[in-house]
Every structure is written in C-alpha cells, then in structure tokens.
Write a protein that holds these residues in place. Structure first.
Motif, PDB file in Angstrom:
ATOM      1  N   ALA A 145     -17.941 -20.447 -16.083  1.00 48.37           N
ATOM      2  CA  ALA A 145     -18.098 -19.313 -16.992  1.00 48.37           C
ATOM      3  C   ALA A 145     -17.150 -19.444 -18.162  1.00 48.37           C
ATOM      4  N   GLY A 146     -17.479 -18.759 -19.262  1.00 48.26           N
ATOM      5  CA  GLY A 146     -16.608 -18.809 -20.425  1.00 48.26           C
ATOM      6  C   GLY A 146     -16.947 -17.733 -21.428  1.00 48.26           C
ATOM      7  N   TYR A 147     -16.031 -17.543 -22.362  1.00 48.48           N
ATOM      8  CA  TYR A 147     -16.126 -16.496 -23.373  1.00 48.48           C
ATOM      9  C   TYR A 147     -16.287 -17.136 -24.745  1.00 48.48           C
ATOM     10  N   GLN A 148     -17.320 -16.700 -25.477  1.00 49.34           N
ATOM     11  CA  GLN A 148     -17.640 -17.199 -26.816  1.00 49.34           C
ATOM     12  C   GLN A 148     -17.797 -18.723 -26.800  1.00 49.34           C
ATOM     13  N   ILE A 169     -22.282 -18.975 -16.677  1.00 58.25           N
ATOM     14  CA  ILE A 169     -22.222 -17.655 -17.306  1.00 58.25           C
ATOM     15  C   ILE A 169     -21.578 -17.778 -18.682  1.00 58.25           C
ATOM     16  N   SER A 170     -22.207 -17.147 -19.655  1.00 58.59           N
ATOM     17  CA  SER A 170     -21.702 -17.192 -21.028  1.00 58.59           C
ATOM     18  C   SER A 170     -21.559 -15.776 -21.571  1.00 58.59           C
ATOM     19  N   LEU A 171     -20.333 -15.393 -21.930  1.00 59.12           N
ATOM     20  CA  LEU A 171     -20.069 -14.116 -22.566  1.00 59.12           C
ATOM     21  C   LEU A 171     -20.027 -14.339 -24.074  1.00 59.12           C
ATOM     22  N   GLY A 172     -21.136 -14.096 -24.727  1.00 58.24           N
ATOM     23  CA  GLY A 172     -21.184 -14.172 -26.181  1.00 58.24           C
ATOM     24  C   GLY A 172     -21.280 -15.559 -26.761  1.00 58.24           C
ATOM     25  N   GLU A 190     -36.150 -29.159 -11.853  1.00 56.52           N
ATOM     26  CA  GLU A 190     -36.157 -29.106 -10.393  1.00 56.52           C
ATOM     27  C   GLU A 190     -35.033 -28.221  -9.864  1.00 56.52           C
ATOM     28  N   ARG A 191     -33.901 -28.243 -10.539  1.00 55.43           N
ATOM     29  CA  ARG A 191     -32.760 -27.446 -10.096  1.00 55.43           C
ATOM     30  C   ARG A 191     -32.925 -25.969 -10.441  1.00 55.43           C
ATOM     31  N   ARG A 192     -33.484 -25.674 -11.626  1.00 56.77           N
ATOM     32  CA  ARG A 192     -33.643 -24.300 -12.112  1.00 56.77           C
ATOM     33  C   ARG A 192     -32.303 -23.560 -12.069  1.00 56.77           C
ATOM     34  N   LEU A 193     -31.347 -24.059 -12.813  1.00 56.35           N
ATOM     35  CA  LEU A 193     -29.987 -23.547 -12.817  1.00 56.35           C
ATOM     36  C   LEU A 193     -29.946 -22.060 -13.177  1.00 56.35           C
ATOM     37  N   PRO A 194     -29.363 -21.227 -12.322  1.00 53.76           N
ATOM     38  CA  PRO A 194     -29.213 -19.800 -12.662  1.00 53.76           C
ATOM     39  C   PRO A 194     -28.189 -19.627 -13.782  1.00 53.76           C
ATOM     40  N   MET A 195     -28.535 -18.804 -14.764  1.00 49.22           N
ATOM     41  CA  MET A 195     -27.624 -18.542 -15.875  1.00 49.22           C
ATOM     42  C   MET A 195     -27.624 -17.059 -16.208  1.00 49.22           C
ATOM     43  N   LEU A 196     -26.451 -16.554 -16.575  1.00 52.24           N
ATOM     44  CA  LEU A 196     -26.303 -15.189 -17.061  1.00 52.24           C
ATOM     45  C   LEU A 196     -25.728 -15.254 -18.470  1.00 52.24           C
ATOM     46  N   LEU A 225     -32.907 -17.467 -15.904  1.00 55.07           N
ATOM     47  CA  LEU A 225     -32.065 -16.842 -16.919  1.00 55.07           C
ATOM     48  C   LEU A 225     -32.145 -15.325 -16.861  1.00 55.07           C
ATOM     49  N   GLU A 226     -30.980 -14.697 -16.857  1.00 53.27           N
ATOM     50  CA  GLU A 226     -30.903 -13.246 -17.027  1.00 53.27           C
ATOM     51  C   GLU A 226     -30.027 -12.965 -18.228  1.00 53.27           C
ATOM     52  N   ILE A 227     -30.514 -12.117 -19.127  1.00 55.29           N
ATOM     53  CA  ILE A 227     -29.771 -11.748 -20.330  1.00 55.29           C
ATOM     54  C   ILE A 227     -29.441 -10.266 -20.262  1.00 55.29           C
TER      55      ILE A 227
END
Length: 274
Positions: A145-148, A169-172, A190-196, A225-227
C-alpha cells in the motif's frame, strides 16, 4: 508506535516486551554506539521501519502491510499512518523511496524511471524477507500500500509480482499500467489481483477523465478493483484509513470477494456516510 526488533532482557532473567522507540530517537541511536555494532533494527532504521501491533503475539501469523510513503517523506510515515488503520490487526513496515529530495537526507521521493522501479522493487522484496525473519507474518496476507506517488509505486510493483501480494492499495496515487513487454498480462489475468483505490474527488490531483482511462487499464488485466471516492481534498484522513482497515479485513483476512457492481461503477462516500 515503532518497536525495537530485538527484545531486551532484564537482570532478573525475565523477557521484556519489545521496547517502544520514537522514530527520530531511533535514528539518532543508530550512531551512538562508539564503535560497537548497532542492533539489527537500528542499523536498518534509515531504510526500513517496523510498526509492531500492540500485544504482539509471536504464535499468531499477522497480515503484513508494506507501506510506501508519499513524495517528500520517508519510511517513518508508516508510524503515523498505522495507528489510524489499526493498532492491533497488522504488522507493518515502511520503505524508503530511492531518490533523496533534500541535502539532510530526511525526505525522499519515487521516480518513474525504470532504474527507480527496480530499486524500489528490490527494497520491497528485501523488506518482506526481513519482516519474515524477525516477526511472525502470514505469507498469503501481504498487502502493498502507499499514499500518492507511493500508491502509484505500490500498484506497479504488485503487478510485477502478483502472486506475492494479497492486494495492492493506493491512496490517491495514479494507476500506471507498464508497457506490454514489461508486463505479463496473461499472468495478471489469471491472478486477478485485488486492488483498492481511494480517491478524494476535491483534490487538485483528481481527474475524472484520467480515472476512467485508469479503470479501463485495470480492467484489461482482469484486476479485482474497488474504487472508493470521498468528498474531501486529501486521502490522508481517519475515514479513509478506517475504510482501508475494513477492506483488508474483509477481502484479505476473511477472503470475501471484491464487490463488483459493473465495469465502471464507483460509489462516492462522504464523512456522514461512515
């Protein structure tokens, strides 16, 4: 709170809990040994910082959050962020960006160059190895995870090692899909990486047209992906960080599938909605 990774022993033979050390004090302590070898944690403080949960239990395998700071900060940003995410649920480690932005060596940033990406990737992989050596972590629950700009780098590295990370996870941070030769698209599909992705719609960095193109890019690799969008001007606030905690607990720890309404749907969220 960050902790000394080497437990102290008192004179009566009892083991103390890991000793809390302020981030800046710890950095100074690394040079106060007068020729003696510093502890393993102090030697690593300038490139990596650990956040150890309250009442750390060595027999429990903790989810690991690998945190990449925003430009102009350093690896100690994780110590300010994690208490607002959870003080108990995760072990976390902060990684330093590869490029110094001040002469004193306190501020760093992430470059978009290939060399900077390789350097950041090596730092992240080495940090995970060190965390696994020193603490009890769950190898299948590692979240990058990370910010900006740190969020942008987090998604880039996660796409290069999709099997290693439970989520990104990406904050901004903007989402940049690497060029086709650098990316194994079939492997990612194939992996379908979960991302927020957490975005503040009043931020001067927010661009709805760019967001649509980023969603299309994420869709092309089959990402889960969830936004989440927020009606404020900065992602670094307690509402966003609490959402991050709930999302990781639901989708990484509990294994619930990432909700999918449609290819394009996002859900604006205000403070009153939380």
């Amino acid at each position: 709170m960050i902790w000394n990774s080497v437990s102290d022993h008192v004179a009566d033979g009892k083991d103390n809990a890991p000793h809390p050390v302020d981030a800046l004090d710890a950095e100074e302590l690394s040079g106060e040994h007068d020729g003696e070898a510093p502890s393993s944690w102090s030697a690593a403080i300038r490139a990596q910082t650990f956040f150890v949960p309250l009442h750390y239990e060595a027999n429990y395998r903790y989810p690991l959050v690998v945190w990449l700071h925003s430009d102009g900060f350093n690896e100690n940003q994780v110590c300010h962020v994690m208490p607002h995410v959870s003080s108990r649920n995760y072990l976390a480690t902060g990684i330093r960006g590869p490029m110094a932005s001040d002469a004193s060596g306190h501020r760093f940033w992430w470059s978009n160059s290939a060399a900077a990406l390789e350097s950041a990737e090596r730092s992240v992989l080495a940090a995970i190895d060190r965390a696994a050596d020193q603490y009890s972590i769950h190898a299948e629950r590692i979240v990058l995870a990370g910010y900006q700009s740190g969020g942008t780098m987090a998604t880039r590295i996660a796409m290069r090692h999709p099997e290693l990370f439970a989520a990104a996870i990406s904050l901004g941070g903007a989402f940049n899909l690497p060029a086709h030769p650098e990316l194994d698209r079939q492997r990612l599909k194939e992996r379908r990486l979960p991302m927020l992705w957490q975005r503040s719609i009043e931020s001067e960095l927010y661009d709805e047209t760019r967001l649509v193109s980023e969603i299309q890019a994420a869709s092309s690799i089959g990402a889960q992906l969830e936004i989440r969008q927020y009606r404020n001007d900065d992602e670094m606030n307690t509402v966003v960080l609490s959402d991050l905690d709930r999302w990781v607990m639901n989708h990484v720890v509990s294994g619930a599938p990432v909700a999918k309404l449609s290819h394009w749907d996002t859900s604006p969220t205000s403070f009153s909605d939380n």
